[in-house]
Enzyme design. Structure first.
Site, PDB file in Angstrom:
ATOM      1  CB  CYS A 264      -0.962   0.008   1.188  1.00  0.00           C
ATOM      2  SG  CYS A 264      -0.202   0.351   2.779  1.00  0.00           S
TER       3      CYS A 264
ATOM      4  CG  HIS B  54     -18.139 -16.862 -12.004  1.00  0.00           C
ATOM      5  ND1 HIS B  54     -17.711 -15.715 -12.631  1.00  0.00           N
ATOM      6  CD2 HIS B  54     -17.475 -16.914 -10.828  1.00  0.00           C
ATOM      7  CE1 HIS B  54     -16.818 -15.101 -11.885  1.00  0.00           C
ATOM      8  NE2 HIS B  54     -16.657 -15.801 -10.775  1.00  0.00           N
TER       9      HIS B  54
END
Length: 664
Positions: free
Chosen positions: A417, A583
Site C-alpha cells: 500500500c 458465474h
C-alpha cells in the site's frame, strides 16, 4: 482496450505523481510517529495547563500542590524553549525526519541519513518556526546529493583511504548543505509557513475553514491522504500548536468520524459483501485508525463522497465552535490517538466533532444507499473505465494470466500500500490466514510500502488505484488488484491458484501445456449454448439468459442461476473490453453437474452496471478450473483482432473456432 502507452491521462499522471510525493513524505514521518506521540504526551501531561497540573490542583488545591505542579510544569515547559517540549519540537523531530529522508534517498544507507540530518540542522537554526517542511526538503536533498557525489569516486579510492575520504566528504558536504539550509531553506520555509498561516487565519476568521473538506475528502479517497496530512497539516498544525497549545488542523484530515459514519451506513443499509464487511471495517477504521479501509466503499459508489464531505465539514465546524484541537498529530487516525492528543479543555469539542461528523455522514449515506438499493453492491468492482484511464489490463488478463518472468510456483506474496503500515498490514493478515488455512504454510505473505518493493516477489496484491505504481516496481510479478481490504474475492482466487499450482507440481493435475486429458472447447462450449443476438436489456436479464442456457443443457440446476445473481450483487463480473463473465458463488458448486460455458452476444450493446458490454460468457466450473478457464478467456479478449472477429461471427461454429485458445 487501449494500450498502456496511450491510456494514462494527464490527470491520472498528476494524481500518481502526488501519490508518490505523499508516499515520500509519509515514509519520512511515519517511522518517527513514536517521537511525535512522545512529544504530544509530554505536552499533554506536563505543561502548565496539562493533565498533571489539572489533577494535582484538583486533588491537593493550588497551594498544597504548588511545588508538585511547578516541578513538572518546568519539566514540560512549552513554547519558551525550556524543558522538554520546546527542544523536542524545535530540534529532535525535524532532525529525525531529515535523517530518515536522507537515509531513504540513499537506498537506506546511514551515510545519507547523517548528511540529511546535518543539512536539516542548518534549516532548523535558520528559522523561527518548527522546521518540518525544511527537514522534508533538506533531508532527502542531503541523502540524494551524497549518493551522487559518492558515485563520482566509487572504485577510484586507493586502498586504505576509504574511511578518510568517506568521512571527510560527508563532513564537508554536510557543512555546505547546512549553510545552504541556514541561508536559504530556513527563511524560505519561515516565509511559506507565515503565508500558509495567514491563509488559515483568514479561513478561520471568516468561518470558511469547513470548506477545506470539499478538497480534502475527495483527495483522501484517491489515496492522497499522506500527502495532505504529512505534507500540509502536520507542519502547519505543529507550528500553531507550539504557539497556541493546540491546532484544529490536526483534525481536518485525521477525524475518524466521517469514515465511521459511512461504514455504519453500509452496515445497516448496504448490500452483499459491502454490508457483510462493513462492521469489521468500521472497527478497524475507528479504533485501529486505518482510514484507507473505507476508501473502496466510496469508490464503489462515488456519490457517497457527498456524505463524507458533509461529515468532514461538520467536524471542522464543531471544532471551530468549541475552539478545540489537538496538541500533536493523531497518527494513526484512531479515536484512541485523538483522545490522547486532546488538551483537557478540548476533550468535549474534539469528541463532539467526531460524533457529529459520524452522525451527519451516516444520515446522508443512509439516504443515498436506500435510494440505491437496487444498484450494484460491487465491492470488488468493475474495472474497465479505470483500465482505460490507467492503461492496465483487465482482471482476466493481468490478475489471472499474470506476467511473471521467473515462472514456477508462487512462494512469496506481498501486500503493498502507500505507506506499508496500515491497510497493507491488515490485508496481508487476512490473506495470510486464508493461505495458511488452505494448507500452504511455506508461502510467505508480507506487507510493504510500494516505494520499498523490489522485483523479487511472485505475486503482488494492491488496491486497484495503486496497482500501476506497484507494477512499475515489480514488473515480473503477477499483480492482483482489490477494492476491499477485508474480504475481497480475489483472496479466494489466489488460494485457488495456489491449489492449482500445487496439484500441477505434484503431478495431480495436467499442466497448461499438457494436452493429454485436456478439456476441449467442444466440451466447454456446445453449439446450443451459443446465442449470437441476445434479447436481454440489462445485466440481470443477461445473467438469466446465459444461465438458462446452462440449465437447458443439464450442466447446472436452476439454483446455480440464483447464485450467479447473488455473486453479481456482491462482486461485479465485468472484466473490461466489453466482456462480462457471470458465474456462481463457491457455495453453489453442488448445483454444478459438469463444467460448461454459455456464450451470448449483444450486437447493440448492453449496460452492465454502467459498463458497455457486448459479450456475456456464463461459466460453470465443476473441476476447480475457475481461474484457469478465466485466464484462457482473457487470452482471447486481450486480442483486439479476435474480439473484432467475435463481433462479426455469423455462426456458432465460427464462435467455437475463434474461442479455440480456450482449449487446454
Amino acid at each position: 482496450m487501449s494500450s498502456p502507452a496511450d491510456a494514462p491521462s494527464t490527470k491520472g499522471g498528476l494524481r500518481i505523481a502526488v501519490q508518490k510525493l505523499g508516499t515520500s513524505l509519509s515514509n519520512m514521518v511515519l517511522p518517527n510517529i513514536g517521537a511525535f506521540i512522545a512529544w504530544g504526551l509530554i505536552t499533554a501531561l506536563f505543561i502548565e495547563v496539562g493533565w498533571i497540573t489539572l489533577i494535582g490542583t484538583r486533588l491537593f488545591g493550588y497551594e498544597g500542590s504548588y511545588g508538585f505542579v511547578e516541578h513538572f510544569g518546568a519539566w514540560g515547559a512549552g513554547a519558551d524553549g525550556t524543558g522538554i517540549v520546546g527542544p523536542t519540537i524545535t530540534y529532535l523531530l525535524p532532525i529525525l525526519i531529515g535523517y530518515t529522508g536522507g537515509r531513504m534517498m540513499y537506498n537506506d544507507n546511514v551515510r545519507g541519513g547523517v548528511v540529511g540530518a546535518i543539512a536539516t540542522m542548518g534549516a532548523v537554526t535558520g528559522a523561527d518556526v518548527p522546521m518540518f517542511l525544511g527537514a522534508m526538503i533538506m533531508g532527502p536533498l542531503g541523502g540524494w546529493s551524497m549518493k551522487r557525489l559518492d558515485a563520482l569516486w566509487e572504485d577510484k579510492i586507493r586502498p586504505g583511504f576509504e574511511m578518510l575520504v568517506n568521512n571527510f566528504s560527508a563532513g564537508i558536504w554536510g557543512m555546505i548543505l547546512a549553510i545552504v539550509g541556514f541561508v536559504a531553506a530556513g527563511p524560505f520555509v519561515s516565509g511559506f509557513s507565515r503565508g500558509a498561516e495567514a491563509v488559515v487565519n483568514f479561513l478561520v476568521e471568516h468561518s470558511l475553514l469547513p470548506l477545506t473538506s470539499v478538497l480534502v475528502e475527495p483527495a483522501k479517497i484517491l489515496f492522497l491522504n499522506n500527502a495532505i496530512n504529512h505534507g500540509v497539516f502536520t507542519p502547519l498544525g505543529t507550528t500553531e500548536a507550539v504557539r497556541e497549545g493546540q491546532s484544529i488542523l490536526f483534525l481536518i484530515e485525521a477525524n475518524p468520524g466521517p469514515g465511521l459514519g459511512l461504514l455504519l451506513a453500509f452496515t445497516f443499509f448496504g448490500v452483499g459483501m459491502a454490508r457483510a464487511s462493513a462492521p469489521g471495517a468500521a472497527l478497524i477504521q475507528f479504533v485501529g485508525g486505518i482510514h484507507e479501509i473505507y476508501f473502496p466503499y466510496v469508490l464503489m459508489k462515488p456519490k457517497l463522497i457527498i456524505a463524507v464531505i458533509a461529515g468532514g465539514m461538520t467536524g471542522v465546524a464543531t471544532n471551530l465552535i468549541f475552539g478545540s484541537g489537538l496538541r500533536a498529530p493523531a497518527a494513526p487516525g484512531s479515536i484512541i490517538a485523538v483522545w490522547l492528543q486532546s488538551p483537557v479543555g478540548s476533550l468535549v469539542g474534539v469528541t463532539l466533532s467526531v460524533v457529529f461528523s459520524a452522525a451527519v455522514t451516516f444520515a446522508i449515506a443512509a439516504v443515498l444507499l436506500r435510494l440505491d438499493r437496487n444498484g450494484s453492491g460491487d465491492l470488488a468492482g468493475a474495472t474497465a473505465d479505470m483500465e482505460r484511464m490507467k492503461g492496465k489490463s483487465s482482471i482476466a488478463s493481468a490478475a489471472l494470466l499474470g506476467n511473471r518472468a521467473n515462472g514456477g510456483q508462487i512462494s512469496s506474496i506481498v501486500f503493498a500500500c502507500d505507506a506499508g503500515m496500515g491497510s497493507s498490514a491488515m490485508g496481508a493478515s487476512v490473506l495470510r490466514r486464508k493461505i495458511r488455512g488452505a494448507g500452504f504454510p511455506d508461502v510467505s505473505v508480507v506487507n510493504k510500502a510500494i516505494s520499498s518493493l523490489t522485483d523479487t516477489y511472485d505475486l503482488v496484491v494492491t488496491h486497484q488505484d495503486l496497482t500501476e505504481r506497484a507494477r512499475e516496481r515489480t514488473p515480473s510479478a503477477l499483480h492482483v488488484s482489490v477494492e476491499s481490504f477485508m474480504e475481497s474475492p480475489r483472496y479466494d482466487e489466489i488460494v485457488e491458484l495456489l491449489q492449482r499450482e500445487g496439484e500441477a507440481g505434484s503431478g495431480g493435475a495436467h499442466s497448461a501445456s499438457d494436452s493429454t486429458g485436456a478439456v476441449g472447447v467442444g466440451d466447454l462450449l456446445a453449439p446450443e449454448t451459443i446465442v449470437l443476438e441476445g434479447t436481454a436489456r440489462n445485466k440481470e436479464e443477461a445473467i438469466e439468459e446465459a444461465g438458462r442456457l446452462l440449465v437447458d443443457i443439464g450442466a447446472v440446476t436452476p439454483e446455480y442461476v440464483e447464485s450467479m445473481h447473488e455473486r453479481e450483487r456482491s462482486v461485479s463480473t465485468h472484466m473490461g473490453n466489453g466482456l462480462a463473465i457471470p458465474h456462481g458463488t463457491n457455495e453453489a458448486k453442488a448445483a454444478i453437474r459438469r463444467s460448461a460455458l454459455a456464450f451470448v452476444r449483444y450486437p447493440q450493446g448492453l449496460d452492465w452496471g454502467g459498463k458497455p458490454t457486448t459479450f456475456v460468457i456464463a461459466l460453470a466450473s465443476a473441476d476447480g478450473q475457475h481461474l484457469e478457464t478465466l485466464a484462457k478467456i482473457g487470452e482471447v479478449f486481450t486480442d483486439q483482432e479476435q474480439v473484432a472477429r467475435l463481433e462479426s461471427a455469423n455462426s456458432a461454429a465460427e464462435v467455437q473456432r475463434l474461442l479455440n485458445p480456450l482449449k487446454a
